[in-house]
Design a protein around this motif. Structure first.
Motif, mmCIF file in Angstrom:
data_model
loop_
_atom_site.group_PDB
_atom_site.id
_atom_site.type_symbol
_atom_site.label_atom_id
_atom_site.label_comp_id
_atom_site.label_asym_id
_atom_site.label_seq_id
_atom_site.Cartn_x
_atom_site.Cartn_y
_atom_site.Cartn_z
ATOM 1 N N ASP A 1 41.172 46.087 43.823
ATOM 2 C CA ASP A 1 40.574 47.160 43.033
ATOM 3 C C ASP A 1 41.037 48.515 43.539
ATOM 4 N N THR B 1 33.367 42.331 40.734
ATOM 5 C CA THR B 1 33.314 42.115 39.285
ATOM 6 C C THR B 1 34.564 42.673 38.624
ATOM 7 N N THR B 2 34.990 43.848 39.075
ATOM 8 C CA THR B 2 36.188 44.439 38.468
ATOM 9 C C THR B 2 37.403 43.565 38.694
ATOM 10 N N GLU C 1 33.294 36.055 31.818
ATOM 11 C CA GLU C 1 33.346 37.170 32.770
ATOM 12 C C GLU C 1 32.155 37.153 33.706
ATOM 13 N N THR D 1 37.255 40.440 36.682
ATOM 14 C CA THR D 1 37.505 40.734 35.270
ATOM 15 C C THR D 1 38.976 41.021 35.050
ATOM 16 N N SER D 2 39.575 41.754 35.988
ATOM 17 C CA SER D 2 40.995 42.060 35.799
ATOM 18 C C SER D 2 41.827 40.807 35.928
ATOM 19 N N THR E 1 30.463 45.588 42.548
ATOM 20 C CA THR E 1 31.209 46.128 41.396
ATOM 21 C C THR E 1 32.696 45.902 41.599
ATOM 22 N N SER E 2 33.166 46.046 42.828
ATOM 23 C CA SER E 2 34.583 45.771 43.064
ATOM 24 C C SER E 2 34.912 44.326 42.726
#
Lengths: 264, 667
Positions: free
Chosen positions: B634, B418-419, B429, B422-423, B415-416
């Motif tokens: 992140d 991906t975040t 994405e 994405t950022s 998840t990190s």
């Protein structure tokens, strides 16, 4: 493998009482089973018995190959009556309206998984207080009927058996009764197939007029010639017999009643 | 002899009177002489006188001590012999006296009852006197006066009345006692019936067949516990029931689960309250059942713990220690039931309670498996001993906790990533999914819902994580944790077949531990990004030189290091661009923790990429324009280190922009 067993007779009126007693003794609900037993008779010859095709044995799973081999050795020496057992459900009975595809070929039964059971005649009485006999049981096999035919065996008759099974330690209690189908004589000679509808359960008649049930207490032993294995088995059966004294009368049966050899 | 009155005219001879030691009586002397000397043949007066003279002379010469000593002993022996003779004599006398009395009475009776008398009369008397020779008659009539008779009658009446009163009292007393008995008995049976109807199995005690007992144990427990699980229901004097557990009435205990961090309790399971002695019998039975369940659970836990050394389970003193991660650990022990529980909630109470419940459920599940095993026809008796493996109580729990820890670590990593991506406005994405495989139920007929749940929670712990980094590259990670190996989860990493990373940054198919997996994931991400932004421009196998005014993001080509891109400008100057994804895990939650994506670019100072070999570019070490670093993380905003040339604002830049900027010729 060998099995050591004792037998008792139960009247039909005493059935529920017997089931309750066994339920309490074994601490479990009975396994109720209904099955068809097809008896296949071997050829009436003394020599040159075919036995099982070796190619067939080779194709079998490694675990079962030993059993098939020992069965082959027995069938080559002597012609026996072998039983095939197929489980049925109550719902399979009495479906007259269903469309039976009338093929009386063997193929019908072959598609179902069944159990092959061969019993030797019980050993002579000797000094053991129980009956002993060798047996081979191979479960979950298909195409058993065609196997029988390939060995030159012929279908003799079919019975329906209902049984209640309990287990206590090493002793297996089986309370069973066999019933016969009211079949025509002509159909008798051809092996049944899975598609022929079975008549309703109520129409089946029992073999003896009183409808007695037979209760067997069995202990299985891997090697019947090893006294170290047989001794505890005999002990368990005699304990069972004395514990049920006054309630069920466990006794030995005459070995010739259970003779499975084909008379020539 | 005194029993027979003197004036009685009988002609029986009296017994030889005295037994005095009449040594001078002639018969005795003669007997003695015969005994000592064998008759009178050899005796004469002279020889006797000689003997006496000798004895007197010899006696004086001999030592007096001998005589004394010998005298003492013979005296003792003589005394004993004398006493014995006296006793025998007295017994003889008594026997004679009794025999005489019997004879007398028999003789008297023989007149009226000859048959019976003949039996008891001695034959000597019969011969001597004969039967029926003695008679008796009344001399005087009964001397009762009317007064005496009246007195007797009164006495008799009095006695009768007394006894009747006593009888009546007795009967009344028994009646009241019986009434009380009936009351208490009714109460007893009501209570027993209540126990039976609330579901407990009531049966006769095998030892005392007249006493009822209640079976509160479990029928599938090990034989040792089944034998202890019967308690007698006894009637107390006031009619209420008491539970008699016999030898096993020890203090009931409960399992206590505590979570500890560095030796300090951070959570504990609750301990049930002790049931009072006068509580209703059902609660006492329930407490007994729970106590025996706890005893069995503790025993089985210890038995299993001996096989779980590889999972770092330790048994120290009376407790079991199960590690639960880097710092936390679970402590299991037995605690006696308390009268008033002290409840002070702690942070990890929930976990402790959950573990407590899970262990109890596991034991029930083990019982159920026992039931299934024993109701199937057993395998034939063979020479091989049947094994008795310990139940799986802690093992599935530890496995599941390990699996959950692994999954949550991977989940946070993905998840990190991906975040961050994405950022950084990576398009399209990236996405990440996690699926857990459904358990495979065993092929047993009639599995109850509860059993299915238990299988589902402990069997086939497998999760599949799919991380799509770029359209070309998808990373698939399968995590399988098995109960039966202590080696930890098994990871299977694979990339989709079309990805370029299969050539440049191939997956380690079976990484051995989580650290390796995480490192690979980070590396693969950086390589995927590099390959996403690379383009191939070759002419005759050599990369083309890019004009200095072209767009920044063009011209980057892949190098042998999969996360490094290079660009060559016209004139031979080369620049390189490095992608780096790092997952820093530091204990202090301050700067530097979390996943970071860092992109750095600088000029290749010591290489000459141009055709003209003379134009090697060497520069002193000084900061030149056109180089820099950009980071996405992140973590909190404080973590972001930005060394940006131009000192621009705080807006998070997109990856494309950064690469564009990196690729410009500023020189």
């Amino acid at each position: 493998m060998h099995e050591l067993f004792l037998t008792a007779n139960i009247h039909n009126e005493d059935l529920s009482r017997a089931v309750k007693i066994l339920q309490g003794y074994c601490g479990m609900k009975p396994d109720i089973a209904l099955c068809r037993r097809l008896m296949w008779e071997g050829p009436k010859i003394r020599n040159n018995l075919k036995g099982i095709d070796p190619a067939f044995i080779e194709r079998q799973v490694l675990l079962k190959r030993a059993y098939w081999n020992s069965l082959h050795q027995q069938l080559v020496k002597q012609s026996y009556v072998v039983t095939l057992i197929y489980e049925v459900d109550k719902s399979d009975f009495g479906q007259h309206g269903q469309s039976p595809t009338k093929n009386t070929s063997v193929a019908g039964c072959d598609q179902l998984p069944g159990t092959l059971r061969w019993n030797e005649i019980p050993d002579p009485a000797g000094n053991k207080p129980v009956n002993t006999r060798a047996f081979i049981q191979i479960e979950n096999e298909k195409s058993l009927c065609s196997l029988m035919q390939s060995m030159g065996y012929r279908f003799a008759r079919q019975v329906i058996q209902e049984s209640y099974r309990f287990v206590n330690g090493n002793v297996i209690f089986e309370l069973s009764r066999q019933m016969q189908l009211q079949e025509n004589v002509e159909e008798n000679k051809s092996p049944p197939n899975a598609n022929t509808p079975l008549p309703p359960l109520e129409s089946l008649g029992t073999f003896d007029s009183e409808g007695k049930w037979i209760l067997t207490a069995t202990v299985r032993v891997f090697n019947g010639n090893d006294p170290e294995q047989v001794q505890p088995a005999v002990g368990e059966l005699t304990t069972t017999k004395s514990e049920f004294e006054g309630c069920f009368d466990f006794h030995m049966v005459d070995r010739h009643i259970l003779d499975t050899r084909v008379k020539i | 002899m005194s029993s027979i009155p003197n004036e009685f005219p009988i002609s029986l001879k009296s017994w030889p009177a005295s037994k005095k030691d009449d040594s001078s009586a002639l018969p005795t002397l003669i007997a003695r002489i015969n005994f000592e000397r064998g008759g009178f043949k050899d005796i004469s007066e002279e020889s006797l006188r000689q003997e006496i003279a000798e004895a007197e002379a010899g006696g004086e010469d001999g030592s007096s001590e001998e005589e004394e000593e010998e005298e003492e002993e013979p005296d003792r022996v003589k005394e004993v012999m004398a006493a014995r003779d006296e006793i025998l004599g007295q017994i003889e006398t008594a026997n004679q006296a009794a025999g005489q009395a019997l004879d007398f009475i028999s003789l008297l009776l023989s007149k009226d009852n000859p048959v019976q008398a003949a039996v008891s009369m001695s034959p000597a008397l019969k011969e001597l006197v004969g039967t029926g020779t003695l008679g008796a008659t009344k001399l005087n009539g009964p001397q009762t006066t009317p007064a005496l008779r009246e007195n007797n009658r009164q006495v008799a009446k009095g006695w009768k009345v007394q006894n009747l009163n006593k009888t009546v009292d007795n009967i009344l007393a028994s009646a009241t006692k019986l009434e009380r008995e009936i009351e208490t008995e009714t109460k007893y049976w009501e209570q027993v019936l209540a126990v039976s109807t609330s579901g407990w199995a009531v049966c006769r005690l095998p030892g005392e067949r007249h006493t009822l007992g209640v079976r509160y144990g479990f029928s599938e427990a090990a034989p040792m516990f089944k034998n202890q699980s019967l308690a007698a229901l006894r009637r107390k004097p006031d009619g209420s029931l008491s539970l008699d557990q016999g030898i096993m009435s020890t203090e009931p205990q409960a399992l206590r689960v505590r979570i500890q961090v560095d030796g300090v309790d951070t959570g504990s399971s609750s301990i049930p309250m002790l049931v009072a002695e006068d509580a209703p019998i059902e609660s006492l039975i329930l407490q007994a059942r729970n106590a025996i369940f706890t005893t069995e659970l503790w025993q089985e836990l210890n038995r299993e713990a001996r096989t779980l050394g590889a999972l770092n389970v330790r048994a120290i003193d009376e407790t079991l220690i199960v590690p639960l991660g880097a710092t936390e650990r679970v402590v299991l022990d037995l605690a006696p039931l308390v009268d008033s529980p002290i409840i002070s909630p702690q942070p990890s109470d929930g976990i402790a309670k959950a573990i407590f419940l899970a262990l109890h459920l596991q034991l029930c599940f083990a019982h159920r498996q026992n039931l299934r095993r024993r109701t199937q026809p057993p395998p034939p008796i063979s020479s091989q001993k049947r094994p008795n493996p310990p139940y799986n109580l802690l093992r599935p729990l530890i496995t599941r906790l390990n699996h959950q820890q692994t999954i949550s670590a991977l989940n946070s990593l993905f998840t990190s990533l991906t975040t961050i991506l994405t950022s950084a406005s990576l398009s399209p994405e990236p996405s990440y999914t996690m699926t857990h495989s459904s358990p495979v139920l065993p092929p047993i007929p009639n599995l109850s819902q509860a059993e299915k749940q238990m299988w589902g929670l402990t069997d086939r712990l497998e999760s599949i994580l799919v991380f799509r980094i770029t359209p070309n590259t998808t990373l698939t990670l399968t995590v399988k944790t098995s109960q039966y190996t202590a080696a930890g989860p098994i990871f299977i990493v694979s990339l989709n077949p079309e990805s370029e990373l299969n050539r440049t940054c191939a997956a380690i198919a079976y990484p051995s531990h989580l650290g390796l997996v995480e490192e690979y994931i980070c590396y693969a991400t950086s390589c995927a990004l590099a390959s996403h932004f690379s383009s191939l421009l070759t002419s005759g196998g050599l990369p083309l030189e890019v004009e200095k005014d072209k767009e920044g993001k063009e011209g980057w080509y892949a190098t042998a290091q999969a996360n490094v891109l290079r660009k060559i400008f016209q004139g031979g100057k080369g620049k390189q661009l490095i992608f780096d994804v790092k997952n820093k895990k530091s204990k202090d939650a301050g700067k530097g923790k979390g996943v970071k994506l860092r992109v750095g670019w600088d000029f290749m100072r010591h290489e000459n990429f141009g055709v003209d070999g003379k134009r090697a570019h060497t520069e002193k070490d000084r900061k030149i324009g056109g180089e820099g670093v950009y980071e996405w993380s992140d973590g909190s905003k404080d973590d972001m280190e930005r060394m940006w040339d131009g000192g621009e604002g705080e807006v998070v830049r997109s990856l494309v922009d950064v690469i564009e900027g990196a690729g410009k010729w500023i020189g």
